[in-house]
Design a protein around this motif. Structure first.
Motif, PDB file in Angstrom:
ATOM      1  N   LYS A  43       0.828  -1.201   0.000  1.00 42.61           N
ATOM      2  CA  LYS A  43       0.000   0.000   0.000  1.00 42.61           C
ATOM      3  C   LYS A  43       0.864   1.253   0.000  1.00 42.61           C
ATOM      4  O   LYS A  43       1.876   1.329   0.687  1.00 42.61           O
ATOM      5  CB  LYS A  43      -0.921   0.017   1.223  1.00 42.61           C
ATOM      6  CG  LYS A  43      -1.955   1.134   1.217  1.00 42.61           C
ATOM      7  CD  LYS A  43      -2.879   1.013   2.424  1.00 42.61           C
ATOM      8  CE  LYS A  43      -3.979   2.073   2.395  1.00 42.61           C
ATOM      9  NZ  LYS A  43      -3.470   3.438   2.551  1.00 42.61           N
ATOM     10  N   PHE A  47      -3.275   4.880  -2.652  1.00 42.56           N
ATOM     11  CA  PHE A  47      -4.288   3.832  -2.513  1.00 42.56           C
ATOM     12  C   PHE A  47      -5.487   4.366  -1.729  1.00 42.56           C
ATOM     13  O   PHE A  47      -5.316   5.098  -0.752  1.00 42.56           O
ATOM     14  CB  PHE A  47      -3.725   2.635  -1.750  1.00 42.56           C
ATOM     15  CG  PHE A  47      -2.946   1.665  -2.583  1.00 42.56           C
ATOM     16  CD1 PHE A  47      -3.478   0.430  -2.913  1.00 42.56           C
ATOM     17  CD2 PHE A  47      -1.669   1.969  -3.019  1.00 42.56           C
ATOM     18  CE1 PHE A  47      -2.761  -0.484  -3.667  1.00 42.56           C
ATOM     19  CE2 PHE A  47      -0.937   1.067  -3.774  1.00 42.56           C
ATOM     20  CZ  PHE A  47      -1.487  -0.168  -4.101  1.00 42.56           C
ATOM     21  N   MET A  54     -10.993   0.039  -3.151  1.00 43.04           N
ATOM     22  CA  MET A  54      -9.717  -0.583  -3.477  1.00 43.04           C
ATOM     23  C   MET A  54      -9.870  -1.898  -4.230  1.00 43.04           C
ATOM     24  O   MET A  54      -9.134  -2.167  -5.203  1.00 43.04           O
ATOM     25  CB  MET A  54      -8.883  -0.816  -2.213  1.00 43.04           C
ATOM     26  CG  MET A  54      -7.465  -1.310  -2.533  1.00 43.04           C
ATOM     27  SD  MET A  54      -6.511  -1.873  -1.099  1.00 43.04           S
ATOM     28  CE  MET A  54      -6.344  -0.368  -0.160  1.00 43.04           C
ATOM     29  N   LEU A  65      -3.024  -6.933  -2.630  1.00 40.97           N
ATOM     30  CA  LEU A  65      -2.297  -6.089  -1.682  1.00 40.97           C
ATOM     31  C   LEU A  65      -1.427  -7.002  -0.828  1.00 40.97           C
ATOM     32  O   LEU A  65      -1.933  -7.898  -0.147  1.00 40.97           O
ATOM     33  CB  LEU A  65      -3.272  -5.302  -0.803  1.00 40.97           C
ATOM     34  CG  LEU A  65      -2.614  -4.183   0.021  1.00 40.97           C
ATOM     35  CD1 LEU A  65      -2.239  -3.003  -0.870  1.00 40.97           C
ATOM     36  CD2 LEU A  65      -3.537  -3.712   1.143  1.00 40.97           C
ATOM     37  N   GLY A  68       1.862  -3.286   3.717  1.00 41.49           N
ATOM     38  CA  GLY A  68       1.794  -1.836   3.784  1.00 41.49           C
ATOM     39  C   GLY A  68       2.318  -1.331   5.110  1.00 41.49           C
ATOM     40  O   GLY A  68       2.232  -2.010   6.132  1.00 41.49           O
TER      41      GLY A  68
END
Length: 305
Positions: A43, A47, A54, A65, A68
């Motif tokens: 991420k 985003f 998303m 994903l 992050g």
């Protein structure tokens, strides 16, 4: 053994150095990384935070994903404040089926302060490190109870930077806080990446395959130049374009049975080092060393059906 290859959007947009950001959309960033062969993306600031927004973007790009960054402050602040800030991220990451949240300590850190040289990085006493490690462990256990594991990111210019600091943190913390092994950050700090894998492999749940340009790192005046200066000078790059032996690094992880994500995180000037070209170079090198180490690299992006 199975492996997945992801990228960080920091190759396209740098949160700390605007001049090292390419003016591309999230969709174009995802398209480029996927075209190079990567099936995951960590991420970044472009985003959306709403999973309903998303998920269609990820589905259209055929990308998942794969992590992050969370800016943790446990070295100075209480658990409650960090729990409040990470709670929405936990719900988002669960909704999009991400594997983990990367915990990066920013308390006392100079990683985002260009005016502060590397030599002035924060240091913890032995007692401070032990207390900090116990606190982060408790936080990691709580996040896992909420349904989302953490991965602790040792980092240049932060309280856990050097190999000795990583060893001390790992010794004082528990299994409730897994480790993100970042080859580039550890090598930049003068550490031995293979030795760190041997010592801490049981806790590694995420890997950043960041490379370094050793000549740039060696040429730094750490009494005058900052972490961001080093980034701007090109200290980091992708596997296959730098100085680290990723054949040996990936083989050592394979020897210890690591399976999961290998994420290319390489912040540099996108004008000098176009992100698509760098993604292609990094993917080609990783496929070479993954095959040599006996990994089967998964090619599926966003789950079908």
């Amino acid at each position: 053994m199975k492996a997945k290859l992801g990228m960080s959007p920091i190759a396209w947009w740098n949160d700390d150095l605007v001049e090292l950001s390419d003016d591309v959309s999230l969709e174009e960033c995802l398209r480029q990384s996927r075209s190079a062969g990567f099936t995951g993306m960590e991420k970044g600031r472009r985003f959306p935070d709403d999973p309903e927004v998303m998920l269609p973007i990820l589905r259209a790009a055929d990308v998942t994903l794969c992590g992050g960054w969370f800016s943790g402050t446990l070295v100075d602040e209480e658990l409650a404040a960090n729990k409040d800030r990470i709670a929405p991220m936990i719900e988002l990451f669960k909704a999009v089926d991400a594997p983990c949240i990367v915990y990066g300590e920013v308390g006392r850190s100079i990683q985002g302060k260009r005016e502060v040289p590397l030599a002035r990085k924060p240091k913890l006493s032995d007692d401070e490190m032990k207390a900090y490690a116990r606190k982060v462990t408790e936080f990691g256990e709580w996040c896992a109870e909420q349904g989302m594991p953490l991965s602790y990111h040792h980092h240049m210019a932060a309280v856990v930077e050097t190999e000795a600091e990583l060893d001390a943190f790992m010794a004082a913390s528990g299994a409730g806080i897994p480790l993100l092994l970042d080859a580039g950050h550890l090598a930049f700090a003068g550490g031995d990446v293979l030795r760190a894998i041997d010592k801490h492999h049981a806790r590694i749940n995420h890997v950043h395959v960041k490379d370094i340009r050793q000549a740039v790192v060696d040429g730094l005046d750490r009494t005058k130049q900052s972490f961001l200066d080093a980034v701007a000078l090109g200290a980091f790059t992708v596997p296959g374009d730098g100085s680290l032996d990723f054949g040996a690094i990936v083989q050592r992880l394979a020897d210890h049975g690591y399976e999961g994500w290998f994420v290319v995180e390489a912040e540099q000037d996108p004008k000098k080092n176009p992100p698509l070209k760098m993604a292609q170079v990094g993917h080609a090198e990783l496929m070479r060393v993954m095959n040599a180490a006996g990994y089967t690299v998964e090619t599926q992006g966003f789950p079908k059906g």
